[in-house]
Design an enzyme around this catalytic site. Structure first.
Site, PDB file in Angstrom:
ATOM      1  N   SER A 106      25.608  43.999  36.819  1.00 55.96           N
ATOM      2  CA  SER A 106      25.558  42.543  37.025  1.00 55.96           C
ATOM      3  C   SER A 106      26.069  41.756  35.816  1.00 55.96           C
ATOM      4  CB  SER A 106      24.129  42.092  37.371  1.00 55.96           C
ATOM      5  OG  SER A 106      23.661  42.734  38.530  1.00 55.96           O
ATOM      6  N   ARG A 107      26.874  42.393  34.995  1.00 57.29           N
ATOM      7  CA  ARG A 107      27.459  41.766  33.811  1.00 57.29           C
ATOM      8  C   ARG A 107      26.395  41.365  32.783  1.00 57.29           C
ATOM      9  NH1 ARG A 107      31.064  43.982  35.899  1.00 57.29           N
ATOM     10  NH2 ARG A 107      33.190  43.255  36.195  1.00 57.29           N
ATOM     11  N   LEU A 108      25.195  41.903  32.891  1.00 61.17           N
ATOM     12  CA  LEU A 108      24.158  41.662  31.896  1.00 61.17           C
ATOM     13  C   LEU A 108      24.229  42.765  30.846  1.00 61.17           C
ATOM     14  CD1 LEU A 108      21.222  40.550  34.239  1.00 61.17           C
ATOM     15  CD2 LEU A 108      22.871  39.129  32.996  1.00 61.17           C
TER      16      LEU A 108
END
Length: 212
Positions: free
Chosen positions: A190-192
């Site tokens: 999730s691009r975290l």
């Protein structure tokens, strides 16, 4: 083409980077990740991008190979008359980046750059294959030439001149980047992404998490 590029996606899910599981010393963390890249038999895990800045403020990058790392810094070898050499002579600071795609990892290193000692440069030069040693004499790196024939002719001349024992050219040797900032990036879902920064403060390394 633009639409195809915009649609490219990858979910990063191989690993995580947690403060409690990372090394307190960034060099130890780097050596751990580099060894894992070597163990994974990645293509050229020793390749790193070097970024320098010219006197006009214009940045430039190129890929070189790391040839050493210890508490003193990160070492690579090149032609001192090349563009990067000329830029480092004016602005002796640089940034390095390793990108191990298969492990979904990036390491960024910033700091001051100095030349290695003549003894270090001589020792490494002597360990290179003969063709590479002659190539150091043959190539006026970063200069405009009329064609590949120039390089071939220069290499032949160097071979005749030096035979099997070409000495290190005075314009060729090592650089050592002395880090004052490191960043370790681990891709996450999730691009975290996980980003841990180490910065030198009063002679001690301060470890901080950065937002992705």
């Amino acid at each position: 083409m633009d639409s195809k590029l915009a649609d490219l996606r990858k979910s990063y899910e191989r690993a995580e980077l947690d403060e409690t599981a990372s090394q307190a010393d960034p060099l130890q963390q780097f050596e751990l990740w580099l060894q894992q890249a070597l163990d994974a038999q990645l293509p050229e895990p020793n390749a790193m991008t070097v970024a320098t800045v010219g006197p006009d403020g214009r940045p430039s990058t190129r890929v070189v190979l790391i040839k050493g790392c210890d508490a003193r810094g990160i070492v690579w070898y090149t032609n001192y008359h090349s563009r990067k050499g000329r830029e480092l002579a004016v602005n002796p600071f640089a940034a390095l980046q390793f990108h191990w795609v298969e492990l979904e990892r990036v390491v960024r290193i910033e700091g001051r750059v100095e030349k290695t000692s003549d003894a270090e440069s001589d020792a490494y030069f002597a360990s290179r294959p003969l063709d590479s040693r002659l190539g150091a004499w043959a190539s006026p790196q970063s200069e405009v030439i009329h064609g590949r024939a120039v390089l071939v002719a220069n290499a032949a001349k160097a071979g005749v001149r030096f035979g099997l024992n070409p000495p290190r050219p005075p314009h060729w040797g090592g650089y050592r980047l002395v880090p004052d900032r490191w960043e370790f990036w681990q891709g996450r879902k999730s691009r975290l992404h996980d980003r841990l920064q180490y910065r030198l403060q009063d002679g001690q390394w301060v470890r901080e998490r950065l937002a992705p």
